[in-house]
Design a protein around this motif. Structure first.
Motif, PDB file in Angstrom:
ATOM      1  N   UNK A  31       0.805  -1.223   0.000  1.00  0.00           N
ATOM      2  CA  UNK A  31       0.000   0.000   0.000  1.00  0.00           C
ATOM      3  C   UNK A  31       0.837   1.273   0.000  1.00  0.00           C
ATOM      4  N   UNK A  32       2.156   1.136  -0.033  1.00  0.00           N
ATOM      5  CA  UNK A  32       3.009   2.327  -0.055  1.00  0.00           C
ATOM      6  C   UNK A  32       3.186   2.846  -1.474  1.00  0.00           C
ATOM      7  N   UNK A  33       3.311   4.149  -1.653  1.00  0.00           N
ATOM      8  CA  UNK A  33       3.731   4.674  -2.953  1.00  0.00           C
ATOM      9  C   UNK A  33       5.128   4.167  -3.290  1.00  0.00           C
ATOM     10  N   UNK A  34       5.418   4.021  -4.566  1.00  0.00           N
ATOM     11  CA  UNK A  34       6.694   3.434  -4.995  1.00  0.00           C
ATOM     12  C   UNK A  34       7.884   4.190  -4.432  1.00  0.00           C
ATOM     13  N   UNK A  35       7.798   5.506  -4.309  1.00  0.00           N
ATOM     14  CA  UNK A  35       8.930   6.304  -3.838  1.00  0.00           C
ATOM     15  C   UNK A  35       9.248   6.037  -2.375  1.00  0.00           C
ATOM     16  N   UNK A 241       5.553  -6.602  -6.041  1.00  0.00           N
ATOM     17  CA  UNK A 241       5.773  -7.955  -5.523  1.00  0.00           C
ATOM     18  C   UNK A 241       4.861  -8.230  -4.335  1.00  0.00           C
ATOM     19  N   UNK A 242       4.809  -7.288  -3.407  1.00  0.00           N
ATOM     20  CA  UNK A 242       3.978  -7.478  -2.225  1.00  0.00           C
ATOM     21  C   UNK A 242       2.486  -7.427  -2.552  1.00  0.00           C
ATOM     22  N   UNK A 243       2.106  -6.590  -3.506  1.00  0.00           N
ATOM     23  CA  UNK A 243       0.704  -6.563  -3.923  1.00  0.00           C
ATOM     24  C   UNK A 243       0.302  -7.888  -4.550  1.00  0.00           C
ATOM     25  N   UNK A 244       1.180  -8.448  -5.385  1.00  0.00           N
ATOM     26  CA  UNK A 244       0.888  -9.743  -6.009  1.00  0.00           C
ATOM     27  C   UNK A 244       0.830 -10.850  -4.966  1.00  0.00           C
ATOM     28  N   UNK A 245       1.732 -10.818  -3.997  1.00  0.00           N
ATOM     29  CA  UNK A 245       1.737 -11.829  -2.946  1.00  0.00           C
ATOM     30  C   UNK A 245       0.477 -11.747  -2.102  1.00  0.00           C
ATOM     31  N   UNK A 246       0.047 -10.523  -1.808  1.00  0.00           N
ATOM     32  CA  UNK A 246      -1.176 -10.348  -1.015  1.00  0.00           C
ATOM     33  C   UNK A 246      -2.387 -10.901  -1.760  1.00  0.00           C
ATOM     34  N   UNK A 247      -2.512 -10.592  -3.036  1.00  0.00           N
ATOM     35  CA  UNK A 247      -3.648 -11.089  -3.814  1.00  0.00           C
ATOM     36  C   UNK A 247      -3.604 -12.613  -3.909  1.00  0.00           C
TER      37      UNK A 247
END
Length: 273
Positions: A31-35, A241-247
């Protein structure tokens, strides 16, 4: 009672923190912005919730296709494994035959073999069948690997179901097949659900065999898709990566939540013979 509950929660709290900490880091990073992900002064919480990470990850990686491939392979492998394992486990629990003990030991030994040890032989077999690069090959391989596990799980539970219930149905004129369908299997539902859950998870998380058998990106499953976000990349987009892992964890969480009551019953009732 309240004091006892508080003491139990206090005793379990270190374990809960250890188990949930990786998930908390995963969700916070997703949920963090990329920066902010690789900032020099990182923070635990994002400055804003970047829901767009999930959208960009989904579009950039063709995540939906990988999700469908994993659901297809894991679901069919589970159904195929149960279809073979239920009659085998019933036969082992209701009949005595020469070499039965040896067969049970063989089932146990097969669980000690890692799929990676057999990957070369599996590849040659799948190539002979002409299924290299097809998701259907994973269905067959995953079902084959989980049949021994399923039989081992089911036969120990099936043995706890009294034979008197089946004999009563036979006296009423029911055939053995009808007795199994109408009497035996409903009583064995908790064990079958537990076995199905673990079989589904084994197939859902499998990586080595899928990486060896699949070629085209449109056939990749979720573990390979997530791996492709890390391997061979000069810059790793950890928020993706973390968004894909969460889904990828959501379907398993839904299965557990949906079948939780059967899971508890199956683990508890199978503990006492």
């Amino acid at each position: 009672m309240l004091k006892k509950s508080l003491l139990c929660w206090l005793a379990l709290s270190p374990l809960i923190v250890v188990v949930l900490f990786p998930f908390a880091v995963m969700i916070a990073t997703a949920l963090k912005p990329a920066a902010e992900v690789l900032a020099a002064d990182p923070s635990w919480l994002p400055s804003r919730i970047a829901w767009e990470n999930f959208v960009t990850m989904w579009l950039a990686t063709d995540f939906g296709t990988a999700l469908l491939n994993s659901l297809y392979a894991a679901t069919l492998a589970t159904l195929l494994a149960l279809a073979v394992s239920i009659p085998a486990a019933y036969a082992m629990s209701r009949y005595r035959f020469p070499g039965q003990g040896l067969y049970r030991d063989f089932l146990l030994v097969t669980q000690m073999l890692s799929p990676i040890v057999l990957v070369i032989g599996l590849f040659r077999l799948v190539a002979w069948l002409g299924l290299v690069g097809s998701v259907d090959s994973l269905v067959l391989v995953y079902a084959g690997f989980n049949i021994a596990f399923a039989v081992w799980m089911l036969q120990s539970y099936f043995a706890t179901i009294p034979l008197d219930l089946e004999e009563a149905a036979w006296l009423e004129g029911a055939s053995r097949f009808r007795t199994v369908i109408r009497v035996f299997l409903p009583l064995a539902a908790p064990a079958m659900v537990v076995t199905a859950i673990f079989t589904f998870i084994n197939a859902w998380n499998e990586f080595a065999v899928a990486l060896s058998l699949l070629r085209a990106p449109e056939t990749h499953t979720l573990p390979i898709k997530i791996f492709s976000l890390v391997a061979g990349r000069y810059t790793i987009e950890w928020h993706h990566v973390m968004a894909a892992t969460f889904v990828a964890t959501i379907p398993v969480a839904i299965v557990f939540a949906w079948l939780q009551r059967y899971l508890v019953r199956g683990l508890a009732l199978g503990a006492v013979k």
